[in-house]
Design an enzyme around this catalytic site. Structure first.
Site, PDB file in Angstrom:
ATOM      1  N   GLY A 131       5.941   9.498  -7.756  1.00  0.00           N
ATOM      2  CA  GLY A 131       5.498   9.197  -9.294  1.00  0.00           C
ATOM      3  C   GLY A 131       4.170   9.816  -9.703  1.00  0.00           C
ATOM      4  O   GLY A 131       4.287  10.335 -10.939  1.00  0.00           O
ATOM      5  N   ALA A 165       6.698   6.381  -0.740  1.00  0.00           N
ATOM      6  CA  ALA A 165       7.773   7.525  -1.265  1.00  0.00           C
ATOM      7  C   ALA A 165       7.682   7.700  -2.559  1.00  0.00           C
ATOM      8  O   ALA A 165       7.317   8.625  -3.413  1.00  0.00           O
ATOM      9  CB  ALA A 165       8.828   7.666  -0.639  1.00  0.00           C
ATOM     10  N   GLU A 166       8.019   6.301  -3.191  1.00  0.00           N
ATOM     11  CA  GLU A 166       7.872   6.374  -4.924  1.00  0.00           C
ATOM     12  C   GLU A 166       6.466   6.642  -5.206  1.00  0.00           C
ATOM     13  O   GLU A 166       6.306   7.265  -6.350  1.00  0.00           O
ATOM     14  CB  GLU A 166       8.453   5.026  -5.026  1.00  0.00           C
ATOM     15  CG  GLU A 166       8.609   4.997  -6.606  1.00  0.00           C
ATOM     16  CD  GLU A 166       9.380   3.506  -7.360  1.00  0.00           C
ATOM     17  OE1 GLU A 166       9.524   3.624  -8.266  1.00  0.00           O
ATOM     18  OE2 GLU A 166       9.903   2.879  -6.384  1.00  0.00           O
ATOM     19  N   THR A 167       5.606   6.159  -4.568  1.00  0.00           N
ATOM     20  CA  THR A 167       3.930   6.264  -5.017  1.00  0.00           C
ATOM     21  C   THR A 167       3.886   7.788  -5.173  1.00  0.00           C
ATOM     22  O   THR A 167       3.504   8.220  -6.240  1.00  0.00           O
ATOM     23  CB  THR A 167       3.118   5.505  -4.108  1.00  0.00           C
ATOM     24  OG1 THR A 167       3.503   4.310  -4.250  1.00  0.00           O
ATOM     25  CG2 THR A 167       1.642   5.877  -4.641  1.00  0.00           C
TER      26      THR A 167
END
Length: 139
Positions: A66, A61-63
């Site tokens: 980002g 999710a963060e990838t």
């Protein structure tokens, strides 16, 4: 597809030597309005019980959040993770793959908020994530 001067293949290659490569995350679509990426459930991403690890899910999710923020910021700025809220509603098992679909909720000057839904290969919702990035000057 051109991702700020990189093809999708070049963007995936850019991740060599990072956690993104270690987890096997592969971008499938990258635009300012939508980011999609896949990740396999295997020995790199599962718990000892054969279930996708929640930490790997959050890394996915963060990838995507980002790179989505990266697509929406001007040169000389960087997006850094600030907050995540995740609800796991199902499980994915060893041998499956998951797909994250990120869409922006808010694209501001100093903050971006993304909704990321993560699905199993058969389309079952696995997790729903809300992720916020701070937008800062590059140091």
């Amino acid at each position: 597809m051109n991702v700020k001067g990189m093809t999708l293949e070049e963007l995936n290659n850019f991740n060599r030597g990072s956690l993104i490569e270690t987890l096997g995350i592969e971008y499938q679509l990258v635009t300012p309005e939508r980011v999609e990426a896949t990740m396999n459930v295997d020995k790199r991403t599962r718990q000892p019980f054969g279930i996708l690890h929640g930490g790997a899910t959050l890394a996915l999710a963060e990838t995507v959040a980002g790179v989505g923020s990266y697509m929406n910021i001007e040169e000389g700025k960087v997006a850094v993770g600030a907050q995540a809220s995740c609800n796991h509603v199902s499980s994915a098992f060893d041998g499956d793959s998951v797909r994250a679909i990120a869409t922006p909720i808010h694209i501001g000057r100093t903050t971006h908020v993304w909704n990321i839904d993560i699905f199993t290969s058969n389309g079952t919702l696995l997790s729903s994530v809300r992720f916020m990035n701070f937008i800062k000057k590059k140091q």
